[in-house]
Design a protein around this motif. Structure first.
Motif, PDB file in Angstrom:
ATOM      1  N   ARG A  43      39.263  38.083  32.562  1.00 40.25           N
ATOM      2  CA  ARG A  43      39.384  36.846  31.547  1.00 40.25           C
ATOM      3  C   ARG A  43      37.896  36.293  31.508  1.00 40.25           C
ATOM      4  N   ILE A  44      37.496  35.928  30.219  1.00 39.65           N
ATOM      5  CA  ILE A  44      36.195  35.644  30.098  1.00 39.65           C
ATOM      6  C   ILE A  44      35.933  34.131  29.232  1.00 39.65           C
ATOM      7  N   ASP A  80      37.944  29.694  47.867  1.00 35.87           N
ATOM      8  CA  ASP A  80      37.901  28.910  46.825  1.00 35.87           C
ATOM      9  C   ASP A  80      36.809  29.007  45.793  1.00 35.87           C
ATOM     10  N   VAL A  81      37.272  29.241  44.599  1.00 34.49           N
ATOM     11  CA  VAL A  81      36.277  29.754  43.588  1.00 34.49           C
ATOM     12  C   VAL A  81      36.021  28.777  42.494  1.00 34.49           C
ATOM     13  N   ILE A  82      36.434  27.639  42.406  1.00 32.43           N
ATOM     14  CA  ILE A  82      36.246  26.477  41.833  1.00 32.43           C
ATOM     15  C   ILE A  82      34.542  26.311  41.425  1.00 32.43           C
ATOM     16  N   ARG A 136      42.295  42.994  56.104  1.00 31.15           N
ATOM     17  CA  ARG A 136      42.316  41.554  56.709  1.00 31.15           C
ATOM     18  C   ARG A 136      43.219  40.717  55.463  1.00 31.15           C
ATOM     19  N   PRO A 137      43.755  39.739  55.702  1.00 30.80           N
ATOM     20  CA  PRO A 137      44.356  39.059  54.748  1.00 30.80           C
ATOM     21  C   PRO A 137      43.581  38.062  54.001  1.00 30.80           C
ATOM     22  N   VAL A 138      43.152  38.082  52.883  1.00 30.38           N
ATOM     23  CA  VAL A 138      42.457  37.297  52.150  1.00 30.38           C
ATOM     24  C   VAL A 138      43.464  36.408  50.965  1.00 30.38           C
ATOM     25  N   ALA A 139      43.293  34.954  50.796  1.00 37.64           N
ATOM     26  CA  ALA A 139      43.738  34.189  50.005  1.00 37.64           C
ATOM     27  C   ALA A 139      42.634  33.594  48.961  1.00 37.64           C
ATOM     28  N   VAL A 140      43.230  33.832  47.743  1.00 36.48           N
ATOM     29  CA  VAL A 140      42.279  33.112  46.614  1.00 36.48           C
ATOM     30  C   VAL A 140      42.934  32.184  45.690  1.00 36.48           C
ATOM     31  N   LEU A 141      42.165  31.067  45.649  1.00 30.67           N
ATOM     32  CA  LEU A 141      42.884  29.832  45.007  1.00 30.67           C
ATOM     33  C   LEU A 141      41.388  29.098  43.943  1.00 30.67           C
ATOM     34  N   CYS A 142      41.929  28.242  42.812  1.00 26.93           N
ATOM     35  CA  CYS A 142      41.095  27.332  42.305  1.00 26.93           C
ATOM     36  C   CYS A 142      41.935  26.224  42.087  1.00 26.93           C
ATOM     37  N   LYS A 143      42.331  25.950  40.877  1.00 32.37           N
ATOM     38  CA  LYS A 143      43.458  24.896  40.421  1.00 32.37           C
ATOM     39  C   LYS A 143      44.456  25.666  39.706  1.00 32.37           C
ATOM     40  N   SER A 144      45.402  24.652  39.447  1.00 30.39           N
ATOM     41  CA  SER A 144      46.711  25.335  38.744  1.00 30.39           C
ATOM     42  C   SER A 144      46.165  25.802  37.290  1.00 30.39           C
ATOM     43  N   ASP A 145      46.921  26.833  36.600  1.00 25.62           N
ATOM     44  CA  ASP A 145      46.637  27.142  35.424  1.00 25.62           C
ATOM     45  C   ASP A 145      44.961  27.689  35.365  1.00 25.62           C
ATOM     46  N   CYS A 146      44.655  28.182  36.308  1.00 22.61           N
ATOM     47  CA  CYS A 146      42.820  28.352  36.286  1.00 22.61           C
ATOM     48  C   CYS A 146      42.856  29.941  36.359  1.00 22.61           C
ATOM     49  N   TRP A 147      42.209  30.542  35.355  1.00 23.76           N
ATOM     50  CA  TRP A 147      42.096  32.039  35.607  1.00 23.76           C
ATOM     51  C   TRP A 147      40.935  32.385  36.542  1.00 23.76           C
ATOM     52  N   LEU A 148      40.110  31.562  36.912  1.00 26.27           N
ATOM     53  CA  LEU A 148      39.022  31.810  37.825  1.00 26.27           C
ATOM     54  C   LEU A 148      39.376  32.628  39.090  1.00 26.27           C
ATOM     55  N   SER A 149      40.599  32.049  39.814  1.00 25.84           N
ATOM     56  CA  SER A 149      41.012  32.682  40.931  1.00 25.84           C
ATOM     57  C   SER A 149      41.929  33.991  40.484  1.00 25.84           C
ATOM     58  N   TRP A 150      42.441  34.119  39.501  1.00 31.03           N
ATOM     59  CA  TRP A 150      43.013  35.266  38.923  1.00 31.03           C
ATOM     60  C   TRP A 150      41.819  36.418  38.869  1.00 31.03           C
ATOM     61  N   ASN A 151      40.751  36.169  38.217  1.00 28.17           N
ATOM     62  CA  ASN A 151      39.799  36.954  38.281  1.00 28.17           C
ATOM     63  C   ASN A 151      38.986  37.361  39.303  1.00 28.17           C
ATOM     64  N   ALA A 152      38.628  36.375  40.378  1.00 22.80           N
ATOM     65  CA  ALA A 152      38.353  36.811  41.736  1.00 22.80           C
ATOM     66  C   ALA A 152      39.335  37.712  42.422  1.00 22.80           C
ATOM     67  N   THR A 153      40.519  37.221  42.368  1.00 24.57           N
ATOM     68  CA  THR A 153      41.681  38.106  43.125  1.00 24.57           C
ATOM     69  C   THR A 153      41.457  39.775  42.807  1.00 24.57           C
ATOM     70  N   THR A 196      21.406  31.050  37.066  1.00 28.02           N
ATOM     71  CA  THR A 196      22.052  29.787  36.871  1.00 28.02           C
ATOM     72  C   THR A 196      23.450  29.678  36.481  1.00 28.02           C
ATOM     73  N   ALA A 197      24.127  28.673  36.692  1.00 33.03           N
ATOM     74  CA  ALA A 197      25.571  28.821  36.440  1.00 33.03           C
ATOM     75  C   ALA A 197      25.894  27.473  35.936  1.00 33.03           C
ATOM     76  N   SER A 198      26.644  27.093  35.174  1.00 35.53           N
ATOM     77  CA  SER A 198      27.089  25.801  34.701  1.00 35.53           C
ATOM     78  C   SER A 198      28.760  25.827  34.901  1.00 35.53           C
ATOM     79  N   GLU A 199      29.172  24.668  35.180  1.00 33.52           N
ATOM     80  CA  GLU A 199      30.413  24.559  35.329  1.00 33.52           C
ATOM     81  C   GLU A 199      31.218  24.641  34.074  1.00 33.52           C
ATOM     82  N   GLY A 200      32.498  25.446  34.346  1.00 36.90           N
ATOM     83  CA  GLY A 200      33.258  25.550  33.223  1.00 36.90           C
ATOM     84  C   GLY A 200      34.615  25.781  33.586  1.00 36.90           C
TER      85      GLY A 200
END
Length: 200
Positions: A43-44, A80-82, A136-153, A196-200
């Protein structure tokens, strides 16, 4: 009189332009959806929007599931990938970030298009945290309705991690359930260059 009624009918009657040949509303919608994903399927755009129920290569977990995983697997690595703005070699924090206890904050790694420094930042850190063990077990998260964690996972699955858990509901659902949090600091990158990376 008849001519007058016809003129009124033409004014009042709704009209629509004919559809462009070869295009339909469904086709336009599909094209719009396709523009939200890269050629690799990440997701982009519109990261804060409803997410699917699953991500390939991972198990979707609820708040209760994540709590249970933390109890049953002391070696669970939580990522956490926020996003957080990063400029001139430092992250710009304007407020404390509360995270799931023990989570490792790797900002900006859930974007759909990662340049090489940010991709290495994600993969190198996860490799170090898992001690090179891709089972090894790895859990990934960000916020609800957030594709960032979907992408990272999905990206971790694409790089061979086999025990992945996607906490789809995110930190806000964790907090709403009254679960404990702790302040987190972003893991500092070791870039040879300064992207650089800006918040999004």
């Amino acid at each position: 009189m008849l001519r007058h009624l016809i003129a009124v009918a033409l004014i009042v009657a709704p009209f629509s332009l004919p559809a462009e040949p070869g295009r339909s509303v469904t086709g336009q919608s599909q094209q719009s959806d396709a523009a939200l994903f890269s050629d690799q399927g990440y997701r982009i755009d519109r990261y804060r929007s409803p997410t699917p129920a699953t991500v390939a290569g991972a198990t979707t977990v609820s708040t209760a599931d994540l709590e249970r995983l933390m109890d049953q697997h002391p070696d669970l690595v939580i990522i956490d990938v926020i996003n957080l703005e990063y400029r001139h070699g430092r992250f710009l924090e304007d407020k404390p970030h509360l995270a799931v206890p023990g989570a490792h904050w790797l900002p900006n790694t859930g974007r759909g298009q990662l340049d090489e420094p940010w991709l290495s930042y994600l993969l190198d850190n996860v490799q170090a945290l898992t001690e090179g063990n891709r089972d090894r077990p790895v859990a990934v998260l960000c916020k609800s309705d957030c594709w960032l964690s979907w992408n990272a996972t999905r990206r971790l699955a694409d790089h061979g991690y086999r025990q992945l858990f996607w906490y789809k509901d995110g930190i806000d659902s964790w907090q709403n359930a009254g679960m404990p949090t702790e302040p987190a600091q972003p893991v500092m990158p070791r870039f040879d260059i300064n992207p650089t990376a800006s918040e999004g």
